[in-house]
Design an enzyme around this catalytic site. Structure first.
Site, PDB file in Angstrom:
ATOM      1  N   VAL A   1     -37.031  -7.535  30.463  1.00 47.00           N
ATOM      2  CA  VAL A   1     -36.675  -6.226  30.249  1.00 47.00           C
ATOM      3  C   VAL A   1     -35.303  -6.184  31.609  1.00 47.00           C
ATOM      4  CG1 VAL A   1     -37.250  -3.856  31.303  1.00 47.00           C
ATOM      5  CG2 VAL A   1     -39.068  -5.426  30.235  1.00 47.00           C
ATOM      6  N   CYS A   2     -34.225  -5.332  30.808  1.00 48.62           N
ATOM      7  CA  CYS A   2     -33.315  -4.995  32.242  1.00 48.62           C
ATOM      8  C   CYS A   2     -32.998  -3.577  31.895  1.00 48.62           C
ATOM      9  CB  CYS A   2     -32.023  -6.036  31.613  1.00 48.62           C
ATOM     10  SG  CYS A   2     -31.427  -5.704  30.141  1.00 48.62           S
ATOM     11  N   ARG A   3     -31.659  -3.191  32.102  1.00 49.95           N
ATOM     12  CA  ARG A   3     -31.415  -1.827  32.265  1.00 49.95           C
ATOM     13  C   ARG A   3     -31.242  -1.367  30.550  1.00 49.95           C
ATOM     14  NH1 ARG A   3     -26.681   0.889  31.501  1.00 49.95           N
ATOM     15  NH2 ARG A   3     -26.354   2.602  32.165  1.00 49.95           N
TER      16      ARG A   3
ATOM     17  N   GLY B   1     -30.886  -4.041  27.790  1.00 49.54           N
ATOM     18  CA  GLY B   1     -31.385  -4.946  26.901  1.00 49.54           C
ATOM     19  C   GLY B   1     -30.311  -6.182  26.712  1.00 49.54           C
TER      20      GLY B   1
ATOM     21  N   MET C   1     -34.788  -0.464  30.381  1.00 43.54           N
ATOM     22  CA  MET C   1     -35.195   0.770  31.086  1.00 43.54           C
ATOM     23  C   MET C   1     -34.640   2.087  30.287  1.00 43.54           C
ATOM     24  SD  MET C   1     -37.848  -0.609  32.759  1.00 43.54           S
ATOM     25  CE  MET C   1     -38.060   0.950  33.759  1.00 43.54           C
TER      26      MET C   1
END
Length: 98
Positions: free
Chosen positions: A62-64, A66, A90
């Site tokens: 997961v990141c901000r 993708g 996210m």
């Protein structure tokens, strides 16, 4: 590269599945909220901390948005790990954060 939606991850959590979620955002980004029980390994540290991961487990990255988690997913796959990128990161997450 395998991918999963934020809604699918949320459903798996609600079903009480034990997930291995790795958040590759920077520490200050994670401080604003992360998926409950996700482990923070900033993207720049993934290679040096790869020994902390288990090749027999599956990891949801997961990141901000993708993009960084997509890069981390591809890297882990190239090293023989089972990784899945959470699409939209996210920004797509609508459930609770910690």
């Amino acid at each position: 590269m395998k991918e999963i939606t934020a809604k699918e991850v949320e459903s798996l959590i609600k079903e009480r599945n034990a997930l291995n979620i790795i958040d590759v955002r920077e520490v200050d980004e994670v401080a604003e909220g992360k998926i409950p029980n996700a482990v923070n390994i900033p993207i720049g540290a993934v290679e040096s901390r790869i020994h902390e991961l288990d090749k027999s487990k599956e990891y949801i990255m997961v990141c901000r948005s993708g993009a960084r988690s997509g890069s981390a997913t591809e890297f882990l796959e190239s090293q023989g790990y089972h990784a899945i990128n959470m699409q939209g990161g996210m920004l797509a997450w609508e459930a609770d954060v910690e």
